[in-house]
Design a protein around this motif. Structure first.
Motif, mmCIF file in Angstrom:
data_model
loop_
_atom_site.group_PDB
_atom_site.id
_atom_site.type_symbol
_atom_site.label_atom_id
_atom_site.label_comp_id
_atom_site.label_asym_id
_atom_site.label_seq_id
_atom_site.Cartn_x
_atom_site.Cartn_y
_atom_site.Cartn_z
ATOM 1 N N PRO A 109 0.803 -1.238 0.000
ATOM 2 C CA PRO A 109 0.000 0.000 0.000
ATOM 3 C C PRO A 109 0.833 1.284 0.000
ATOM 4 O O PRO A 109 0.288 2.355 -0.290
ATOM 5 N N VAL A 110 2.145 1.182 0.316
ATOM 6 C CA VAL A 110 2.947 2.409 0.431
ATOM 7 C C VAL A 110 4.172 2.385 -0.475
ATOM 8 O O VAL A 110 5.042 3.249 -0.377
ATOM 9 N N ARG A 111 4.246 1.409 -1.391
ATOM 10 C CA ARG A 111 5.437 1.292 -2.245
ATOM 11 C C ARG A 111 5.732 2.569 -3.020
ATOM 12 O O ARG A 111 6.890 2.850 -3.324
ATOM 13 N N ASN A 112 4.712 3.317 -3.360
ATOM 14 C CA ASN A 112 4.898 4.487 -4.215
ATOM 15 C C ASN A 112 5.224 5.762 -3.445
ATOM 16 O O ASN A 112 5.317 6.840 -4.037
ATOM 17 N N ARG A 113 5.396 5.672 -2.144
ATOM 18 C CA ARG A 113 5.787 6.863 -1.407
ATOM 19 C C ARG A 113 7.148 7.363 -1.919
ATOM 20 O O ARG A 113 8.102 6.583 -2.004
ATOM 21 N N PRO A 114 7.268 8.621 -2.232
ATOM 22 C CA PRO A 114 8.533 9.126 -2.796
ATOM 23 C C PRO A 114 9.688 9.095 -1.820
ATOM 24 O O PRO A 114 10.853 9.160 -2.241
ATOM 25 N N ASN A 115 9.389 8.990 -0.525
ATOM 26 C CA ASN A 115 10.466 8.982 0.477
ATOM 27 C C ASN A 115 10.840 7.576 0.930
ATOM 28 O O ASN A 115 11.553 7.404 1.923
ATOM 29 N N LEU A 116 10.367 6.525 0.207
ATOM 30 C CA LEU A 116 10.660 5.142 0.570
ATOM 31 C C LEU A 116 11.284 4.412 -0.608
ATOM 32 O O LEU A 116 10.727 4.399 -1.708
ATOM 33 N N ALA A 117 12.443 3.806 -0.361
ATOM 34 C CA ALA A 117 13.124 3.008 -1.384
ATOM 35 C C ALA A 117 13.289 1.585 -0.877
ATOM 36 O O ALA A 117 13.607 1.363 0.292
ATOM 37 N N ILE A 118 13.085 0.623 -1.772
ATOM 38 C CA ILE A 118 13.239 -0.796 -1.448
ATOM 39 C C ILE A 118 14.222 -1.404 -2.444
ATOM 40 O O ILE A 118 14.034 -1.271 -3.662
ATOM 41 N N ARG A 119 15.253 -2.061 -1.945
ATOM 42 C CA ARG A 119 16.185 -2.744 -2.836
ATOM 43 C C ARG A 119 16.302 -4.203 -2.414
ATOM 44 O O ARG A 119 16.658 -4.500 -1.267
ATOM 45 N N THR A 120 16.007 -5.084 -3.341
ATOM 46 C CA THR A 120 16.141 -6.514 -3.094
ATOM 47 C C THR A 120 17.450 -7.027 -3.692
ATOM 48 O O THR A 120 18.160 -6.298 -4.390
ATOM 49 N N GLU A 121 17.766 -8.291 -3.386
ATOM 50 C CA GLU A 121 19.012 -8.912 -3.834
ATOM 51 C C GLU A 121 20.217 -8.016 -3.499
ATOM 52 O O GLU A 121 21.151 -7.866 -4.282
ATOM 53 N N THR A 122 20.150 -7.434 -2.317
ATOM 54 C CA THR A 122 21.158 -6.496 -1.834
ATOM 55 C C THR A 122 21.544 -6.904 -0.419
ATOM 56 O O THR A 122 20.705 -6.868 0.481
ATOM 57 N N THR A 123 22.787 -7.299 -0.217
ATOM 58 C CA THR A 123 23.220 -7.860 1.062
ATOM 59 C C THR A 123 24.150 -6.910 1.799
ATOM 60 O O THR A 123 25.233 -6.572 1.306
ATOM 61 N N VAL A 124 23.738 -6.479 2.974
ATOM 62 C CA VAL A 124 24.591 -5.630 3.805
ATOM 63 C C VAL A 124 25.703 -6.491 4.407
ATOM 64 O O VAL A 124 25.445 -7.550 4.985
ATOM 65 N N THR A 125 26.931 -6.029 4.273
ATOM 66 C CA THR A 125 28.086 -6.766 4.797
ATOM 67 C C THR A 125 28.636 -6.152 6.071
ATOM 68 O O THR A 125 29.362 -6.820 6.811
ATOM 69 N N LYS A 126 28.300 -4.895 6.358
ATOM 70 C CA LYS A 126 28.688 -4.301 7.634
ATOM 71 C C LYS A 126 28.029 -2.944 7.790
ATOM 72 O O LYS A 126 27.676 -2.276 6.818
ATOM 73 N N VAL A 127 27.858 -2.554 9.052
ATOM 74 C CA VAL A 127 27.474 -1.186 9.387
ATOM 75 C C VAL A 127 28.763 -0.385 9.526
ATOM 76 O O VAL A 127 29.724 -0.834 10.158
ATOM 77 N N LEU A 128 28.799 0.782 8.940
ATOM 78 C CA LEU A 128 29.983 1.641 8.997
ATOM 79 C C LEU A 128 29.914 2.489 10.264
ATOM 80 O O LEU A 128 29.045 3.357 10.408
#
Length: 594
Positions: A204-223
């Motif tokens: 219901p909120v995918r189209n919000r301009p302030n929200l981005a979703i990226r799949t197949e993206t793996t975080v390897t560390k917090v900086l």
């Protein structure tokens, strides 16, 4: 640092992560991004069709973790965890079973102000709309729940049979448990499809301009930088591997939130330099925050089960479970045309969360006193290093309070009209004939384990390699004692619960001897998919990783928000608990960043 920057970076687009994405992006001034390792499988028929959920284990939507060998169990344990947008809510079995009031209050008693049952219940109810069989609805939350009334002869027999032995039906959403229930399922009654974090909270909120979703993206560390006046580390952003295989970074102006689950959240912390200093140094990771409790306190429900033969003239769903062509074709026709049949449900809604009545008789009290003597926190058998003595004592005091209260559930029981391979040659074995099965879960395990990385290599972060998961099942002797009595109790109920018994063939008891029962458990027990505790919410000195606002100790703007923060295992399936945790977490973050 990358020129790409957001106010809030959420690591993990699972159940918690998507609740946060929805609630935080309600503020148009907050720029929010979610980074998820898995794919968006929201168009996959197996994801959406309720009765197809068993097909999702060992699929691309599953991390398919494995435990270390368990010295007290015979079998290899596989751990399904959702590796898809929606996380485990995209592959689980739909049961929405809020935990007991006593359990939530026990979380608070560890030092977690604000986690009283009233606050928890308010957050949980914010998550769902409940559709009752009568057509009435309750609540207005994004998740759609279906609550049926007992209709089949098996459902009625289970409810009525437990009533005849003094265990009246419970309200599954009340927090006051102790009897049989028909469990709500996260299924939308209008579409007859799975309702989960993706289609409930994100779509219901995918189209919000302030929200981005990226799949197949793996975080390897917090900086992280040690830069704040308090000496706390500051999360400046994250490093990740994008779907094209390139390592990149994203900056965070306000907060980073880890919502990667009970296995992967401690993994991300350790890869980022937050964990036990000895482990991190051994793997060549710079120590930012020395906290040996990261990855510890892993808890899960251990379960086994019993199978009973049904009469030949009574309907079961065994033929469907055996995938017999005619039964599968009929199931597909009924689901496609009417939204009914075994494809329309998890087939696991007939449940009970029960006390152990035998412990509250005169002889049972003597037995209970003997069992409680196993709770000595100084005993070698009950230690679980590096658990602190104060937490071990608190955990044991909680379990003692449950066992001695005749109205509190000790075990969770799931009834189904089909054969389940608890004691079969293989997990895929399906016996000919007609059966009913009862899964028997230990609700409050005292055995605690761990999940830790074994490699700092970033390429492992998107796989089930590079870490070791050791639940240490049955390492606390009380767990085996209680579960064995649950098995014996289940067999006894089945042998005398009318009208349940009238649908079954004659049955000879197998488990009058407690030692025989214990051997059966060691041979047949498996782990549920209900992992919690690895980033526990409690005071740091007690063994905590996050505080009562889910802030990571030693960090100014880093939180964990998912099942890993739950310090004491819920009574049953944790889906409802995770939604409540995420709704509460969203409130904490909003209050701090606005």
């Amino acid at each position: 640092m990358s020129s790409e920057t957001y106010d809030i970076v959420i690591i993990g687009g699972g159940t918690s992560g998507l609740v946060l994405a929805n609630r935080l992006s309600e503020d148009p001034d907050l720029q929010v991004i979610v980074l998820e390792t898995g794919e968006d499988r929201s168009a996959d028929p197996n994801t959406l069709t309720p009765g197809a959920w068993p097909l999702l284990s060992n699929s691309p939507a599953d991390w398919t973790f494995h435990t270390a060998p368990q010295k007290d169990l015979a079998r290899q344990i596989t751990i399904p965890q959702g590796k898809a947008l929606g996380g485990s809510s995209a592959i689980n079995s739909f049961l929405f079973t809020p935990t007991s009031k006593a359990t939530v209050e026990a979380w608070k008693s560890l030092g977690n102000e604000g986690w009283d049952y009233a606050s928890y219940e308010e957050a949980m109810k914010k998550s769902f709309t409940l559709h009752k069989h009568s057509g009435a609805t309750e609540g207005s939350g994004p998740l759609q729940l279906t609550l049926a009334t007992p209709e089949s002869h098996w459902e009625k027999a289970w409810i009525d049979g437990l009533k005849t032995v003094g265990l009246p039906e419970s309200d599954p959403l009340s927090g006051n448990l102790g009897g049989p229930i028909i469990a709500p399922e996260s299924i939308d009654p209008r579409t007859k499809q799975r309702s989960y974090a993706t289609n409930a909270y994100l779509d219901p909120v995918r189209n919000r301009p302030n929200l981005a979703i990226r799949t197949e993206t793996t975080v390897t560390k917090v900086l992280l930088e040690k830069a704040s006046p308090t000496g706390d580390a500051v999360a400046k952003g994250v490093q990740f591997i994008s779907k094209d295989g390139v390592s990149r970074t994203i900056g965070a102006r306000k907060e980073v939130v880890i919502s990667a689950g009970a296995i992967n959240s401690p993994r991300v912390l350790e890869l980022s330099g937050i964990g036990g200093a000895d482990l991190l140094r051994r793997l060549g990771i710079d120590v930012v925050v020395d906290n040996p409790h990261v990855g510890e306190n892993l808890q899960n429900h251990l379960f086994t089960g019993l199978v009973f033969e049904a009469r030949d003239d009574v309907e079961t769903i065994d033929a469907f479970f055996r995938q017999e062509p005619d039964a599968v074709a009929l199931a597909m026709q009924n689901y496609g045309t009417k939204g009914t049949g075994p494809l329309s449900t998890s087939n696991m809604i007939t449940m009970a969360q029960l006390p152990l009545p035998e412990l509250h008789t005169e002889d049972g009290q003597k037995d209970l006193d003997r069992l409680l003597s196993l709770l000595d926190p100084d005993s070698d058998a009950t230690r679980s290093p590096p658990t602190t003595p104060v937490f071990a004592a608190a955990h044991q005091a909680f379990v003692r309070s449950i066992l001695t209260n005749s109205s509190e559930p000790v075990g969770n029981y799931v009834f189904g009209p089909a054969y389940a391979p608890f004691d079969a040659p293989s997990p895929t074995h399906r016996a000919p004939g007609k059966y009913v099965s009862i899964a028997i879960e230990l609700s409050h395990p005292l055995s605690r384990g761990s999940a830790h990385i074994t490699s700092a290599a970033p390429e492992h972060a998107s796989t089930n390699e590079g870490l070791v998961i050791d639940p240490r099942y049955l390492s606390h002797p009380l767990d085996l004692e209680v579960l064995a009595r649950q098995v014996r109790f289940t067999e006894d109920i089945i042998s005398r619960s009318e009208p349940l018994t009238r649908y079954l063939k004659p049955y000879t008891k197998r488990f009058t001897d407690l030692e025989v029962t214990k051997d059966y458990i060691r041979r047949t027990a498996d782990g549920a998919y209900h992992f919690t505790g690895t980033c526990s919410m409690m005071p740091r000195a007690m063994g905590g990783v996050v505080d009562n606002k889910l802030r990571v100790y030693g960090c100014a703007n880093l939180r964990v928000c998912d099942a890993s923060i739950v310090p004491l295992e819920p009574t049953a399936n944790p889906q409802a608990v995770v939604y409540a945790v995420a709704e509460l977490g969203a409130g904490f973050i909003k209050a701090d960043v606005q």
